[in-house]
Design a protein around this motif. Structure first.
Motif, mmCIF file in Angstrom:
data_model
loop_
_atom_site.group_PDB
_atom_site.id
_atom_site.type_symbol
_atom_site.label_atom_id
_atom_site.label_comp_id
_atom_site.label_asym_id
_atom_site.label_seq_id
_atom_site.Cartn_x
_atom_site.Cartn_y
_atom_site.Cartn_z
ATOM 1 N N ARG A 109 0.861 -1.188 0.000
ATOM 2 C CA ARG A 109 0.000 0.000 0.000
ATOM 3 C C ARG A 109 0.895 1.235 0.000
ATOM 4 O O ARG A 109 1.155 1.851 1.035
ATOM 5 N N GLY A 111 0.421 4.111 -0.946
ATOM 6 C CA GLY A 111 -0.180 5.401 -0.626
ATOM 7 C C GLY A 111 0.316 5.968 0.689
ATOM 8 O O GLY A 111 0.282 7.178 0.899
ATOM 9 N N SER A 135 -0.601 -3.590 -6.355
ATOM 10 C CA SER A 135 -0.938 -2.863 -5.137
ATOM 11 C C SER A 135 -2.126 -3.503 -4.433
ATOM 12 O O SER A 135 -2.945 -4.205 -5.041
ATOM 13 N N ASP A 137 -4.837 -2.338 -3.471
ATOM 14 C CA ASP A 137 -6.161 -1.959 -3.941
ATOM 15 C C ASP A 137 -6.441 -2.464 -5.349
ATOM 16 O O ASP A 137 -7.551 -2.301 -5.863
ATOM 17 N N ASN A 270 -5.669 4.490 -2.296
ATOM 18 C CA ASN A 270 -4.236 4.208 -2.214
ATOM 19 C C ASN A 270 -3.476 4.739 -3.428
ATOM 20 O O ASN A 270 -2.378 5.272 -3.303
ATOM 21 N N ASP A 370 -7.815 -1.187 6.720
ATOM 22 C CA ASP A 370 -6.581 -0.869 5.992
ATOM 23 C C ASP A 370 -6.469 0.612 5.660
ATOM 24 O O ASP A 370 -5.366 1.159 5.591
ATOM 25 N N ASP A 371 -7.613 1.262 5.431
ATOM 26 C CA ASP A 371 -7.599 2.628 4.902
ATOM 27 C C ASP A 371 -7.718 3.707 5.974
ATOM 28 O O ASP A 371 -7.663 4.897 5.659
ATOM 29 N N LEU A 374 -4.515 6.122 6.202
ATOM 30 C CA LEU A 374 -4.300 6.866 4.962
ATOM 31 C C LEU A 374 -5.440 7.858 4.727
ATOM 32 O O LEU A 374 -5.210 8.973 4.249
#
Length: 500
Positions: A109, A111, A135, A137, A270, A370-371, A374
């Motif tokens: 990831r 990002g 990646s 995503d 990402n 996961d996000d 970020l």
């Protein structure tokens, strides 16, 4: 035909109340034909004693890339790479161990990394071994030069993104072969899904479409229910075959059906290509400060209108709030039906419009695990509008939950747990105002089925614990859901998994 004795019903719809005592459930001809106490067992019917376990409709994963998930176990796991240096070190180790095999990685990831990656640094550790690092995503890939050349892409020193990558992914088998997506490999994936209570999957894989699924179905992959999506490049083939959403594929039974047209209208968080109304916090790094659409409004409406006129629902990938708004406007203009896939960042009025139009929100709660960090970093206070499940449910939007495997694991209990307790670690839940109750999350996971009753599908799960148990706080409840044990899975009344 199956008789399940002594099972406790799980209420799902608002206002449903389960009986106090365990009941018997009879499944015949693929559906539930009787629910009650001390039912007579017809001759020849298998009898199973649930011993007080909980019975519920079977679980669906409404968003899976099945070939990619099947292949994931064979790929270099880059989920724990925290920098380009971590990733190149892991590649170098894999190349040293298997110098004659291409390296296909998954899960980084970038990002959250402090700098952009280059092809040249990947070349420096890979030599003549092709390397493709996808990646987490799925929206971009970091390839070395030899892999770029093999997949017939222009040589460059940056990653491959969005439409160019999606087209290249379809050619990946020329590099690694297709043994990992044989019917036998698919069957292993389906068997594992059944152990978690999964009875059906919506497959969004980029694939050869109808002939590939017909071949798999005839060669042992007829275990679960499957809805096969199509993409724009195969839409005319589907229309030419006369297939409409819900139709059984020719030569197959009604558990393998035509699904929706999938449209990828924008990118991802990402990759910073999700199309947003305001710029990203690090917009100075980006060619497109707000992300960008993959299709113009006219192109999007043309696809929706064509599919709708041909009897197909549409599943429109839209992650950024600008993409969600444009997708909803396109549904309104064309009268098309279907879903917004992801709906990760939404405006308050757009949720109300989604409800007004009757467009489903196909959501993947495990993505928020996961996000989370970020999102806070590059969307800032817009995080309050991210994964806004409570707004959706309260406004009357139908929720349909899935995984987006392999972006998140094909695991419905991880999705349910994530919707209930929005945290993957010791931190408190992230924006708990958008959390769902266990009943709401489970109801969004069963393809619209109510509490088991006469007329219910014969797609059922028997659970070792009460999935609606209130353990006092969301962390404990989420942990219990994550660890849910499935004793029995039935599809159309046939046992596809048993731990009894």
């Amino acid at each position: 035909m199956t008789m399940i004795r002594n099972a406790r019903l799980v209420p799902l719809a608002p206002g449903e109340v389960a009986p106090d005592q365990p009941l018997d459930v009879l499944v015949e001809g693929g559906s539930v034909t009787a629910v009650g106490t001390a039912l007579d067992r017809p001759a020849g019917v298998e009898e199973i004693d649930a011993a007080g376990r909980w019975i519920a409709p079977g679980l669906w994963d409404q968003h899976v890339h099945l070939a990619q998930w099947t292949l994931a176990s064979q790929r270099l796991d880059l989920a724990f790479a925290r920098s380009p240096e971590d990733a190149t070190r892991m590649v170098a180790e894999r190349v040293a161990e298997y110098p004659e095999l291409p390296v296909i990685g998954w899960g980084h990831r970038s990002g959250g990394w402090e700098r952009d990656v280059t092809v040249s640094e990947l070349d420096a550790v890979s030599g003549d071994t092709p390397v493709v690092l996808i990646s987490g995503d799925g929206h971009h890939a970091w390839l070395n030069t030899i892999a770029l050349m093999h997949l017939a892409m222009p040589v460059r020193d940056s990653v491959v993104r969005e439409a160019e990558w999606f087209a290249a992914y379809a050619r990946l088998s020329t590099l690694v072969g297709d043994d990992g997506t044989s019917p036998e490999a698919y069957r292993r994936t389906l068997d594992h899904a059944a152990t978690m209570g999964v009875v059906g999957i919506v497959d969004f894989e980029f694939s050869g479409g109808v002939p590939e699924w017909q071949h798999r179905w005839a060669n042992g992959c007829d275990l679960l229910s499957i809805r096969m999506a199509t993409y724009a490049d195969t839409l005319e083939d589907i229309i030419g075959r006369g297939l409409r959403t819900g139709d059984a594929l020719p030569g197959c039974d009604d558990r393998l059906t035509m699904g929706p047209l999938k449209i990828i209208s924008d990118g991802s968080l990402n990759t910073r290509t999700a199309w947003c109304c305001q710029p990203y916090a690090d917009a100075h790094r980006l060619e497109y400060p707000c992300g960008q659409p993959n299709l113009s409004g006219a192109e999007l409406r043309t696809l929706l209108a064509r599919a709708h006129a041909s009897g197909l629902e549409i599943a429109t990938h839209a992650i950024g709030d600008a993409a969600v708004a444009e997708a909803l406007a396109s549904y309104a203009d064309t009268g098309a039906r279907g879903s917004i896939e992801h709906a990760q960042l939404v405006g308050r009025d757009d949720v109300r419009e989604m409800a007004r139009l009757g467009i489903r929100a196909s959501i993947q709660p495990a993505h928020l695990l996961d996000d989370r960090d970020l999102t806070e970093k590059i969307w800032g206070d817009r995080s309050a509008r991210s994964f806004a499940f409570r707004w959706m449910l309260d406004d009357g939007v139908e929720l349909a939950m899935g995984s987006d495997a392999p972006v998140s694991p094909l695991d419905p209990w991880l999705a349910v747990s994530s919707a209930v307790h929005r945290s993957a670690d010791e931190r408190v839940a992230w924006h708990p105002e958008h959390a769902l109750t266990p009943r709401e999350a489970l109801a969004a996971s069963v393809d619209g089925q109510p509490m088991v009753r006469v007329g219910s599908r014969g797609d059922l799960v028997l659970l070792d614990a009460d999935p609606l148990a209130d353990l006092g706080d969301s962390a404990k409840t989420g942990a219990a859901l994550r660890d849910m044990s499935v004793a029995l899975t039935l599809v159309a009344g046939a046992t596809v998994h048993s731990a009894l």
